[in-house]
Structures are given as C-alpha cells and as structure tokens.
Write a protein that holds these residues in place. Sequence first.
Motif: not given
Length: 201
Positions: A15-40
Amino acid sequence: PQDIVLARAGPTESAAEQIGLILQKNLSNTGHFAVVGPREMNAAFEKEQPGLVECREIACGVESGKILAADRVVVGTIRIEEPYFTLRVRIIDPFNNLTDYEEEVRFKDDTMDDDLFKLANSVSRNSLRVGRVLSTSVRGLAISIGKRQGVKIGDQLVIYKQDVPIADLQGNQVDVQRKNIAIVKVLNVNDPQRAGLSISA
C-alpha cells in the motif's frame, strides 16, 4: 525544478509503495519538482551507506536528501483504518531538519487518485520557492523563477540578502544567515521561468 526526495513509511509495504508511486508521479507532473523516489534513494544508499538500504524511517528519508543534495525531502506516514487511508506528509529541509510544510489527507480506494492529485498540487503551492533577483529598476524587479515553479500573479515574496555564513563544528558552511530586505508582489509572469514584481509597502 526543485530537487525533492520522496520517502515513505507505513503499515503495509505494498500500500505504501503504490501510494508513494502515485504521489511521486503527481509531484513530478506539477513541474515544480525533480522527484527522486525510493528506488533511487536505495541506489544512493547502496553506494554511500549500505546499512540503510530499504530503510523506511523518516530519518532515512532525510539522510537520503543529504546524500543526494536535494533541496527538500517529502516524508510520509500511512495509517489504514478500513476503509480509509490517512496519509500525512511533511516537506523537510534535509540540512537543518526543519519542516517547511505539513498536510494530512484521508481517502478511500475509489478517491485515491483525485485526493493524491489534490495533495500534490497543495504541496506544490505551499512549498518554499527560492530564486535570484535578475534585474532591478524604478518600476520593480525581475526574478529567476516563474510559472514553471508555480509563481502566480498576486503572490507575495520575501526578498532577502545572504549575510553571515553559518558553519558546523568542523568549520563546514551549512547555511547562510539571511537579512530580509523587502516584501514584493508579483504583477506579471511573462515567461515560464521569470516573474516581474513590484515592491509593496
């Protein structure tokens, strides 16, 4: 864009991974952030601190922000109270451990996409923006951030000058003391990367 590291913690890994991935994509799509996720984040730990690989504690997220020289770290905790998920996120400056912004959202499976989209936009709107003054004139000034960083007409910004360097016990500069000079109001945003401001009293 501002560098940001997304770390997660919660009761169920999937659940945490799925929610994290969705939030990561949404944050990246704002154009305000260069997002580094848990894998990186894990890849950085494998090189720098192998003992912290797969660590899901908030302190590990902050540590990864330091290793990756991120401007900010988004850390979150997830609670599950069937049928709801409660996600609490904080934006932390990894170099002084201070929280810039905090928000909590409660959602169900069927509202998750919309609620995480709204959360990412709220985080984008409320996160600290830092730019440089490019030019000044009698009519106002131009700064190095604009629409792409979420600056809008009517926003108020603090103009400051960097003053005294702050060092740690080893003598390394960790921050700079700032002196506020003016509060300015955004009058126009002509360029995705720049904004025109006027000084307000």
